[in-house]
Scaffold this active site. Sequence first.
Site, PDB file in Angstrom:
ATOM      1  N   TRP A   1      10.074  -7.195  -1.767  1.00 37.21           N
ATOM      2  CA  TRP A   1      11.388  -7.128  -1.263  1.00 37.21           C
ATOM      3  C   TRP A   1      11.341  -7.397   0.183  1.00 37.21           C
ATOM      4  O   TRP A   1      12.491  -7.802   0.753  1.00 37.21           O
ATOM      5  CB  TRP A   1      12.056  -5.571  -1.551  1.00 37.21           C
ATOM      6  CG  TRP A   1      11.899  -4.568  -0.788  1.00 37.21           C
ATOM      7  CD1 TRP A   1      10.723  -4.146  -0.092  1.00 37.21           C
ATOM      8  CD2 TRP A   1      13.057  -3.593  -0.282  1.00 37.21           C
ATOM      9  NE1 TRP A   1      10.908  -2.919   0.632  1.00 37.21           N
ATOM     10  CE2 TRP A   1      12.364  -2.617   0.658  1.00 37.21           C
ATOM     11  CE3 TRP A   1      14.089  -3.342  -0.395  1.00 37.21           C
ATOM     12  CZ2 TRP A   1      12.931  -1.664   1.317  1.00 37.21           C
ATOM     13  CZ3 TRP A   1      14.871  -2.706   0.160  1.00 37.21           C
ATOM     14  CH2 TRP A   1      14.261  -1.546   1.053  1.00 37.21           C
TER      15      TRP A   1
ATOM     16  N   ASP B   1       8.388   4.061   1.309  1.00 34.02           N
ATOM     17  CA  ASP B   1       7.404   4.883   1.234  1.00 34.02           C
ATOM     18  C   ASP B   1       6.938   5.344   2.689  1.00 34.02           C
ATOM     19  O   ASP B   1       6.112   4.519   3.315  1.00 34.02           O
ATOM     20  CB  ASP B   1       6.167   3.922   0.530  1.00 34.02           C
ATOM     21  CG  ASP B   1       6.036   2.701   0.833  1.00 34.02           C
ATOM     22  OD1 ASP B   1       6.924   1.842   1.661  1.00 34.02           O
ATOM     23  OD2 ASP B   1       5.129   1.885   0.726  1.00 34.02           O
TER      24      ASP B   1
ATOM     25  N   ARG C   1       3.357  -1.441 -10.403  1.00 34.03           N
ATOM     26  CA  ARG C   1       4.482  -1.116  -9.693  1.00 34.03           C
ATOM     27  C   ARG C   1       5.010  -2.562  -9.138  1.00 34.03           C
ATOM     28  O   ARG C   1       4.474  -3.441  -8.787  1.00 34.03           O
ATOM     29  CB  ARG C   1       4.531   0.186  -8.695  1.00 34.03           C
ATOM     30  CG  ARG C   1       3.742  -0.443  -7.294  1.00 34.03           C
ATOM     31  CD  ARG C   1       3.516   0.598  -6.567  1.00 34.03           C
ATOM     32  NE  ARG C   1       2.956   0.343  -5.068  1.00 34.03           N
ATOM     33  CZ  ARG C   1       1.972   0.578  -4.608  1.00 34.03           C
ATOM     34  NH1 ARG C   1       0.987   1.137  -5.220  1.00 34.03           N
ATOM     35  NH2 ARG C   1       1.444   0.374  -3.316  1.00 34.03           N
TER      36      ARG C   1
ATOM     37  N   ASN D   1       4.526  -5.238  -6.593  1.00 35.56           N
ATOM     38  CA  ASN D   1       4.865  -4.723  -5.170  1.00 35.56           C
ATOM     39  C   ASN D   1       4.249  -5.798  -4.303  1.00 35.56           C
ATOM     40  O   ASN D   1       5.131  -6.088  -3.215  1.00 35.56           O
ATOM     41  CB  ASN D   1       4.149  -3.344  -4.953  1.00 35.56           C
ATOM     42  CG  ASN D   1       4.434  -2.778  -3.751  1.00 35.56           C
ATOM     43  OD1 ASN D   1       4.481  -1.639  -3.637  1.00 35.56           O
ATOM     44  ND2 ASN D   1       4.660  -3.296  -2.483  1.00 35.56           N
TER      45      ASN D   1
ATOM     46  N   PRO E   1      -5.079   2.508  -4.974  1.00 35.17           N
ATOM     47  CA  PRO E   1      -6.492   2.230  -4.393  1.00 35.17           C
ATOM     48  C   PRO E   1      -6.175   1.897  -2.878  1.00 35.17           C
ATOM     49  O   PRO E   1      -7.312   1.956  -2.012  1.00 35.17           O
ATOM     50  CB  PRO E   1      -6.507   0.597  -5.346  1.00 35.17           C
ATOM     51  CG  PRO E   1      -6.222   1.153  -6.227  1.00 35.17           C
ATOM     52  CD  PRO E   1      -4.734   1.778  -6.129  1.00 35.17           C
TER      53      PRO E   1
ATOM     54  N   GLU F   1       7.682  -4.157  13.084  1.00 31.51           N
ATOM     55  CA  GLU F   1       8.149  -3.786  11.396  1.00 31.51           C
ATOM     56  C   GLU F   1       9.350  -2.677  11.577  1.00 31.51           C
ATOM     57  O   GLU F   1      10.102  -2.981  10.526  1.00 31.51           O
ATOM     58  CB  GLU F   1       6.833  -3.065  10.972  1.00 31.51           C
ATOM     59  CG  GLU F   1       7.223  -2.411   9.714  1.00 31.51           C
ATOM     60  CD  GLU F   1       5.818  -1.570   9.373  1.00 31.51           C
ATOM     61  OE1 GLU F   1       5.725  -1.413   8.030  1.00 31.51           O
ATOM     62  OE2 GLU F   1       5.275  -1.141  10.192  1.00 31.51           O
TER      63      GLU F   1
ATOM     64  N   GLY G   1      10.196   0.939  -1.954  1.00 28.32           N
ATOM     65  CA  GLY G   1      10.218   0.315  -0.624  1.00 28.32           C
ATOM     66  C   GLY G   1      10.255   1.354   0.642  1.00 28.32           C
ATOM     67  O   GLY G   1      10.045   1.063   1.635  1.00 28.32           O
TER      68      GLY G   1
END
Length: 585
Positions: free
Chosen positions: A177, A325, A223, A214, A290, A531, A323
């Site tokens: 996304w 998270d 996912r 993702n 992971p 970010e 998104g």
Amino acid sequence: MAMRHFGLVVSLCIVFLLFNRVYIGAEAACDSTTFCTGALLEDIQMAGVFPDSKTFVDMPSLLPAAQLQEAYLQQVPRPATKQQLSDFVKRYFLPASSDVVSVTPVDWKPNPAFLENIVDQKLKLWALDVHSKWQTLVREFNFSAAGPQCDASCYSALPTKRPFVVAGGRFREYYYWDSLWILEGLLISEMFETAKGMLLNFADLVNEYGFIPNGGRVYYLNRSQPPVFTLMVNKYFKSTGDRQLLAAVLPALDKEYAFWMTQRAVTITSNDGRVFVLNIFNVTNSSPRPESYLEDFHTASKLHGSDQQASFYANIASGAETGWDFSTRWMPEFTTSLQLITTNDVIPVDLNSILYAVERTLSQLHTANGDDPKIASQYAMSAQNRKEAINSILWDAESLKWRDFNWKRSSFQHGADQFYASNYLPLWARAAPNISITEADLMVSNDDAALAGFPGGVPTSLVSSGQQWDFPNAWAPLQLFIIESMDHLSEISGSTRASWLSYDLSRRWLISNYCAWEATSKNGTAGDMFEKYDATRVGLPGGGGEYQVQTGFGWTNGVALKLLTKLATSPKNNLMNQLGSITCP
């Protein structure tokens, strides 16, 4: 706009698709014994060989998976010390990102047309630097990095045929996304070939896996992220008129939509017998992610019993799929404890708003492609049904806001006093019914503390949880969602308050971005785009979550370019003068 809120009977409808290749399992993210499951992964991650769990799973191995496992069992005692594990990794793995190489984009140009509309030289210098950052963010995977003895099992990367744009920092691969706002920036920068390549890459992924993962690693294969591919294609098509591309990717758009409607849907029956289908995030998973293995394990260890832990692993993976998270949006009311996350129980306002926009857009794109009118009609009908559902199930007439709904409890996820930036997305998607100017003004004034109360933008929520998708962090995509929501609210209601908020938030966000860039521009080097930012302080990056704040940064760049372009051509373009003379903190 008073609406009746129905009593609900909810039944979960999840039907699994048959994929061309099936990587998704009930336990792990994928079947790789190097990067998703097995003793090697568990031992290295649990020992904390790397401070960031993502580092190891981004490292190419020097042996194919079967040989690597054999070498591990033969050479490393169990239990092994951290030093023994570290030595094994040094012997049999390349550094993280060795499989990623920088690429010079073929379509970057030094002076795209949008720069001509920015008169102030100080602001134009910033815009040019943001535009120039695309040159540093284009990548492709190198599947020969580990040597001729290796096959695909040596790499965690998901291959693409064309270059892609990364977000930056620890995000070495493409992300789903994020790419919507990256593409918006690329189109403003007139990098149409790079944008087209991203769309074709995504179409390939849908054709291979049935959905867009993702991100570009095998450990993301269980996912997705919010389904914005259709919206990306539409933006590209409107900018270029490329009918050949549209015809090529439309089957993939339909296929991705089918994935969301079969694997991520709940059916809701109201007490008057109306049946609605809305969507959720719902990842099948019962082990640590992971890329966050140690972090997930430690959080799950606070729970009692394997069932609770398995539920946590599913919900934390679903939280990553959102998104957001992570955020208190996915936690029960009055808690900030991540181990209590219940993402799978939530019908999110933003996901369903995005899918409403997807349905409307698919109807339009099939019409533009000259397809059977029945296809467009079916998508239009689905959109109308979803609009009714959004405004019946997710709308709270008392608080004048849309709210996430917990389908297991048959009630709203949080109290009416809770603010989340996602609440406004039905306006962005144009799913709102008629709203009077009085209702519009009251709607925004109810959230005035969040929408207008912070100098660095709108925070994701007003809850200080330590999670990165909560207070005080402000994210570029959410700012644009709210800005465009206010634009639409002003359009349908005539609210000057909403119009002012759109402009004011654009101003606050760009000033904070600019000041952060200026503060990090030293000794002739270009400044940083972050970010996320701190809504409470102008020009400072955000924080919290599982990792340190990153620079680059793909979606921040794209949103900045879009807002600069919008305001430079707006009658309210006095922002250009304000930025030219502003004194940053």
